[in-house]
Design a protein around this motif. Structure first.
Motif, short mmCIF file in Angstrom:
data_model
loop_
_atom_site.label_atom_id
_atom_site.label_comp_id
_atom_site.label_asym_id
_atom_site.label_seq_id
_atom_site.Cartn_x
_atom_site.Cartn_y
_atom_site.Cartn_z
N ARG A 1 0.82 -1.21 0.00
CA ARG A 1 0.00 0.00 0.00
C ARG A 1 0.86 1.27 0.00
O ARG A 1 0.55 2.22 -0.72
CB ARG A 1 -0.92 0.00 1.22
N VAL A 2 1.93 1.30 0.79
CA VAL A 2 2.76 2.51 0.80
C VAL A 2 3.51 2.65 -0.52
O VAL A 2 3.75 3.77 -1.00
CB VAL A 2 3.74 2.54 2.00
N ASP A 3 3.87 1.53 -1.13
CA ASP A 3 4.51 1.59 -2.44
C ASP A 3 3.55 2.12 -3.50
O ASP A 3 3.97 2.69 -4.51
CB ASP A 3 5.02 0.21 -2.85
N ALA A 4 2.25 1.92 -3.27
CA ALA A 4 1.24 2.42 -4.20
C ALA A 4 0.88 3.87 -3.94
O ALA A 4 0.06 4.43 -4.67
CB ALA A 4 -0.01 1.54 -4.11
N GLY A 5 1.47 4.46 -2.89
CA GLY A 5 1.24 5.87 -2.63
C GLY A 5 0.48 6.19 -1.37
O GLY A 5 0.28 7.37 -1.04
N ASN A 6 0.04 5.19 -0.61
CA ASN A 6 -0.66 5.45 0.64
C ASN A 6 0.27 6.05 1.68
O ASN A 6 1.47 5.76 1.70
CB ASN A 6 -1.22 4.16 1.22
N THR A 7 -0.27 6.87 2.56
CA THR A 7 0.47 7.24 3.76
C THR A 7 0.51 6.04 4.69
O THR A 7 -0.22 5.05 4.48
CB THR A 7 -0.20 8.41 4.49
#
Length: 334
Positions: free
Chosen positions: A91-97
């Motif tokens: 998820r963080v790699d996809a741009g999530n905080t």
């Protein structure tokens, strides 16, 4: 304890279970009595490093709690889940905080009520985001504190004030990230502990900036299993690793005062590198002995340095010399 198939968490449209599925803990063959721990997760934008420090009762938490890499650190606790950790990374790699990633994982994990999850993400622009959730069915005396660059969380502790103490300990500590994580664990120990006792622990830090990344991205690694002096042992092991593998940080330099000079000279004497007088002064013979020790034992040379007219020395190196068996530094056959 059940696990869900890898990859399913990546399907953001799918929910795993109804509320009724959370009525009972996913014990399986796991022993819920041993669940509970405390940890701090943090990143440093200057050092470009992230890490986790945790201490608990059962052996094996080094393989259960910390998960990460140089730009993100995760602590998965109470009922730990590698699937949750890997889903957070996706998820963080996809741009999530960090918080968005945690919230999403909790929304799809059927056992979210039995999780405690902390995430700190270092973004390429140097900004840091933090995230944390604690499930409703977690152990009593649970707590969590989120700072700008760190998260502290704990469960099944003798006091819920332990998180605040650990947060303060981290914020007031000096030195590199591994040193500050260790200071946080020590600050927590001053007010409380795991209800089962604290016998095992881990400190693991990843970096992309230190010169040691030519060899490894693990800046610090200390693991202790089943010891009555687990926190003290973590201190010894972490300094030993950081002194031996990592290039020095300016923030870890401490004054070479009389007492420190004695400690270093005494250790170098016992290890067979120094033959002079063991006192509080520092001279060329002592510096040469330190150089010879460095050359025979460390990946990166750590001589004393003069900063603004004051001679200083690497703190992890001093601590390592102070605590080590001097015979372990001798080369050749026993």
């Amino acid at each position: 304890m059940k696990t869900f198939k890898r990859g399913l968490l990546a399907l953001s449209c799918m929910m795993f279970a109804s509320t009724s599925a959370l009525a009972a803990a996913p014990t399986g063959r796991a022993n819920p009595r041993l669940m509970g721990t405390r940890a701090i997760v943090a990143c440093d934008a200057v050092e470009k490093s992230c890490g986790v420090a945790s201490i608990s009762f059962p052996a094996g938490i080094s393989g259960l709690v910390p998960y990460g890499r140089p730009d993100v650190a995760i602590a998965t606790m109470f009922y730990p889940s590698v699937d949750d950790a890997e889903a957070v990374l996706a998820r963080v790699d996809a741009g999530n905080t960090a918080q968005q990633a945690v919230d999403y994982v909790f929304s799809v994990d059927p056992y979210a009520d039995y999780r405690q999850l902390a995430v700190v993400k270092l973004k390429p622009d140097g900004t840091i985001t933090v995230g944390q959730q604690t499930g409703a069915e977690n152990a009593p005396q649970r707590c969590a504190v989120k700072g700008a660059t760190f998260v502290v969380q704990a469960n099944n502790q003798t006091t819920s004030t332990i998180c605040a103490a650990m947060a303060t300990g981290f914020q007031t500590a000096t030195g590199s990230l591994p040193q500050r994580l260790l200071a946080s664990l020590k600050a927590g120990a001053a007010v409380g502990r795991d209800n089962n006792g604290e016998r095992s622990g881990v400190i693991r830090v990843w970096t992309s900036e230190n010169e040691s990344t030519f060899y490894t991205k693990v800046l610090a690694d200390a693991v202790v299993h089943t010891s009555r002096t687990a926190l003290k042992d973590l201190d010894v092991e972490m300094n030993r690793y950081q002194a031996g593998i990592a290039a020095p940080y300016a923030s870890d330099l401490i004054p070479l005062d009389a007492e420190t000079a004695k400690v270093v000279k005494n250790a170098l004497t016992k290890a067979g590198y120094y033959t002079g007088v063991v006192d509080g002064t520092w001279n060329d013979a002592a510096e040469q002995a330190l150089y010879d020790f460095n050359w025979n034992n460390l990946f990166f040379l750590k001589p004393t340095v003069v900063v603004n007219g004051q001679r200083k020395i690497d703190r992890p190196l001093v601590n390592s010399l102070r605590d080590a068996d001097p015979k372990a530094f001798l080369h050749g056959a026993e």
